[in-house]
Write an enzyme that holds these catalytic residues in place. Structure first.
Site, PDB file in Angstrom:
ATOM      1  N   TYR A 144       5.675  12.839  -1.897  1.00 57.47           N
ATOM      2  CA  TYR A 144       4.782  11.712  -2.183  1.00 57.47           C
ATOM      3  C   TYR A 144       5.585  10.628  -2.883  1.00 57.47           C
ATOM      4  O   TYR A 144       6.321  10.901  -3.832  1.00 57.47           O
ATOM      5  CB  TYR A 144       3.623  12.160  -3.086  1.00 57.47           C
ATOM      6  CG  TYR A 144       2.661  11.038  -3.419  1.00 57.47           C
ATOM      7  CD1 TYR A 144       1.813  10.518  -2.444  1.00 57.47           C
ATOM      8  CD2 TYR A 144       2.600  10.494  -4.693  1.00 57.47           C
ATOM      9  CE1 TYR A 144       0.924   9.491  -2.738  1.00 57.47           C
ATOM     10  CE2 TYR A 144       1.711   9.464  -4.999  1.00 57.47           C
ATOM     11  CZ  TYR A 144       0.880   8.963  -4.018  1.00 57.47           C
ATOM     12  OH  TYR A 144       0.003   7.943  -4.321  1.00 57.47           O
ATOM     13  N   ASP A 203      13.555   9.629  -5.783  1.00 60.34           N
ATOM     14  CA  ASP A 203      12.287   9.270  -6.396  1.00 60.34           C
ATOM     15  C   ASP A 203      12.073  10.226  -7.569  1.00 60.34           C
ATOM     16  O   ASP A 203      11.605  11.350  -7.401  1.00 60.34           O
ATOM     17  CB  ASP A 203      11.149   9.361  -5.368  1.00 60.34           C
ATOM     18  CG  ASP A 203       9.815   8.976  -5.979  1.00 60.34           C
ATOM     19  OD1 ASP A 203       9.770   8.741  -7.202  1.00 60.34           O
ATOM     20  OD2 ASP A 203       8.818   8.916  -5.228  1.00 60.34           O
ATOM     21  N   LYS A 217       6.273   7.768 -14.412  1.00 64.83           N
ATOM     22  CA  LYS A 217       5.420   8.569 -15.286  1.00 64.83           C
ATOM     23  C   LYS A 217       5.934   8.756 -16.735  1.00 64.83           C
ATOM     24  O   LYS A 217       5.455   8.089 -17.634  1.00 64.83           O
ATOM     25  CB  LYS A 217       5.112   9.882 -14.598  1.00 64.83           C
ATOM     26  CG  LYS A 217       4.318   9.587 -13.295  1.00 64.83           C
ATOM     27  CD  LYS A 217       3.848  10.786 -12.565  1.00 64.83           C
ATOM     28  CE  LYS A 217       2.841  10.409 -11.495  1.00 64.83           C
ATOM     29  NZ  LYS A 217       3.293  10.569 -10.109  1.00 64.83           N
TER      30      LYS A 217
HETATM   31  C1  LIG Z   1       3.057   9.547  -8.908  1.00 69.48           C
HETATM   32  C2  LIG Z   1       4.191   9.364  -7.977  1.00 69.48           C
HETATM   33  C3  LIG Z   1       4.464   8.127  -7.362  1.00 69.48           C
HETATM   34  C4  LIG Z   1       3.535   6.976  -7.471  1.00 69.48           C
HETATM   35  O1  LIG Z   1       3.458   6.487  -8.781  1.00 69.48           O
HETATM   36  P1  LIG Z   1       2.182   5.618  -9.210  1.00 69.48           P
HETATM   37  O2  LIG Z   1       2.521   5.169 -10.586  1.00 69.48           O
HETATM   38  O3  LIG Z   1       0.996   6.529  -9.132  1.00 69.48           O
HETATM   39  O4  LIG Z   1       2.097   4.495  -8.248  1.00 69.48           O
HETATM   40  C5  LIG Z   1       5.621   8.005  -6.630  1.00 69.48           C
HETATM   41  N1  LIG Z   1       6.464   9.036  -6.481  1.00 69.48           N
HETATM   42  C6  LIG Z   1       6.235  10.241  -7.039  1.00 69.48           C
HETATM   43  C7  LIG Z   1       7.234  11.327  -6.862  1.00 69.48           C
HETATM   44  C8  LIG Z   1       5.073  10.449  -7.779  1.00 69.48           C
HETATM   45  O5  LIG Z   1       4.815  11.650  -8.288  1.00 69.48           O
END
Ligand SMILES: *Cc1c(COP(=O)(O)O)cnc(C)c1O
Length: 432
Positions: A146, A240, A268
């Site tokens: 994701y 990511d 995060k």
């Molecule tokens: C949560 C998440 C995102 C998206 O971040 P948001 O702040 O919710 O837009 C992208 N990549 C990973 C791996 C994530 O867990």
């Protein structure tokens, strides 16, 4: 059998009211669960309190954001001070550079970094940068990974021979999703093959540790192979680290596994509970951003002083106490994982538990979970029952099988004893 009467609940009333003006009553879909989400009024340390007065031990932790727990004192003080000086200037501050220096200090793969607001924005910019830098079109992601809620990455593998991705959302354009190719996690030769079939790959984006299909760890050497393959083909590698950054280690999964990507995204845990994210990488790539370069990125709230003050405080606190928190969290999480695995096995429940650092997840399957296909074999309905039973016993985990359980530095040994008791009762209730 006696049917349990639903208890009257303020959450249910608030949810009914919310549904009249908010689609499905939630502002992000994962927050919804049956029969209705719990509404929260406040939080502190390891706990959240719902509107019915229940104290819940929080193992969702803002989907990983709250590495230091809720309302960590240093962060609240820093933000409170900043609130008295202003909330938005839209002109540079020295604190933005302080934060950029802190981030590049923790992540030596980043020469330069731009601050944005969300993980989605960070990955969107990372992908555009990779395309702008290479002048190529396609990106490769890994099935089940994701990367936020935008069209290029809301893509999963097409069926059969087609290796072009298909959109996972209505309203997503095929013209966009077909430019995203999908490879299998923990399968380096699959990645190599995908690259061999398509000469137009601008970038490979990967969660170095998969944390959005439950928790799935890279097998020995996998990330090194991904690095070698992308390097050999001259394709920028995007880590990511929105979840793993600051969580797996102060320098993210790249520090933990010793692999250096070309571009990194953070979000995060960077903000310690505030909305802030970052995209950074090699100088020659990052210098393509406007106005100096020709790859466009902009945001009114990017680098806003409130979120920046939270992130500075968060990173400084992490760096100050890293020698205590990371080994401690690893020990706590390994202990909890082992104990939950033992409970399941004693009760004759087929379960796999993956864990790393302060993250873990249980899968109800008899086979090891190493990629999306094996994750999907887990009994998700059973996970739903586990979630409901944990909640009943005062423990809040993310409501989906495809999320992760997160610990924070605010969770005490006593909290984890309580969590283990809750797992014992919950697993007991769902054993059949
Ligand atoms: C949560 C998440 C995102 C998206 O971040 P948001 O702040 O919710 O837009 C992208 N990549 C990973 C791996 C994530 O867990």
């Amino acid at each position: 059998m006696v049917q349990e009467q639903p208890r009257p609940s303020r959450s249910r009333d608030l949810f009914d009211r919310a549904c009249k003006t908010i689609p499905s009553g939630v502002n992000s879909p994962v927050r919804y669960f049956e029969p209705h989400p719990v509404f929260i009024t406040r939080s502190q340390g390891a706990y959240i309190w719902d509107v019915d007065g229940n104290r819940l031990t929080d193992l969702c932790c803002g989907y990983g954001a709250l590495l230091l727990g809720h309302r960590r004192q240093e962060i609240i003080s820093a933000v409170s001070e900043q609130l008295l000086r202003g909330t938005l200037y839209c002109s540079p501050t020295s604190e933005e550079t302080d934060l950029a220096e802190l981030i590049t200090g923790n992540f030596p793969s980043m020469d330069k970094v731009r601050l944005v607001n969300t993980g989605s924005e960070a990955t969107m910019t990372a992908i555009r940068l990779a395309r702008g830098f290479t002048k190529r079109r396609k990106i490769i992601k890994f099935e089940g990974g994701y990367h936020g809620a935008h069209d290029s990455v809301l893509v999963s593998a097409g069926s059969g021979q087609a290796h072009h991705g298909i959109s996972t959302s209505e309203g997503g354009l095929e013209e966009v999703s077909q430019n995203t190719l999908v490879a299998r996690y923990n399968d380096p030769s699959g990645l190599e093959e995908t690259i061999r079939q398509d000469g137009d790959v601008a970038g490979v984006i990967i969660e170095p540790v998969m944390a959005n299909m439950g928790l799935i760890l890279p097998q020995d050497g996998f990330l090194q192979q991904v690095r070698r393959i992308t390097q050999k083909n001259d394709i920028p590698l995007i880590f990511d680290e929105v979840v793993t950054g600051f969580r797996v280690s102060p320098g993210g999964a790249q520090q933990h596994y010793g692999v250096k990507p070309d571009i990194t995204t953070l979000a995060k845990a960077l903000g310690g509970g505030f909305a802030i994210a970052a995209v950074g990488g090699r100088r020659e790539i990052m210098d393509n951003l406007t106005p100096g370069g020709r790859v466009y990125q902009a945001s009114t709230f990017a680098g806003n002083p409130v979120a920046v003050s939270a992130a500075i405080s968060s990173v400084r606190t992490i760096n100050r106490i890293k020698d205590q928190i990371y080994p401690h969290l690893e020990l706590q999480c390994a202990g909890l994982s082992r104990a939950v695995a033992d409970l399941a096995s004693d009760m004759g429940i087929d379960a796999q538990i993956n864990h790393l650092s302060s993250m873990m997840q249980i899968f109800f399957t008899s086979e090891p979970v190493t990629d999306y296909d094996s994750a999907k074999r887990s009994d998700a309905a059973r996970f739903g029952r586990l979630f409901a039973e944990l909640l009943k016993n005062g423990v809040f985990v993310a409501p989906s099988q495809f999320e992760v359980v997160f610990l924070s530095s605010a969770h005490s040994g006593e909290d984890l004893d309580h969590v283990l008791d809750a797992y014992r009762l919950a697993l007991g209730a769902i054993r059949d």
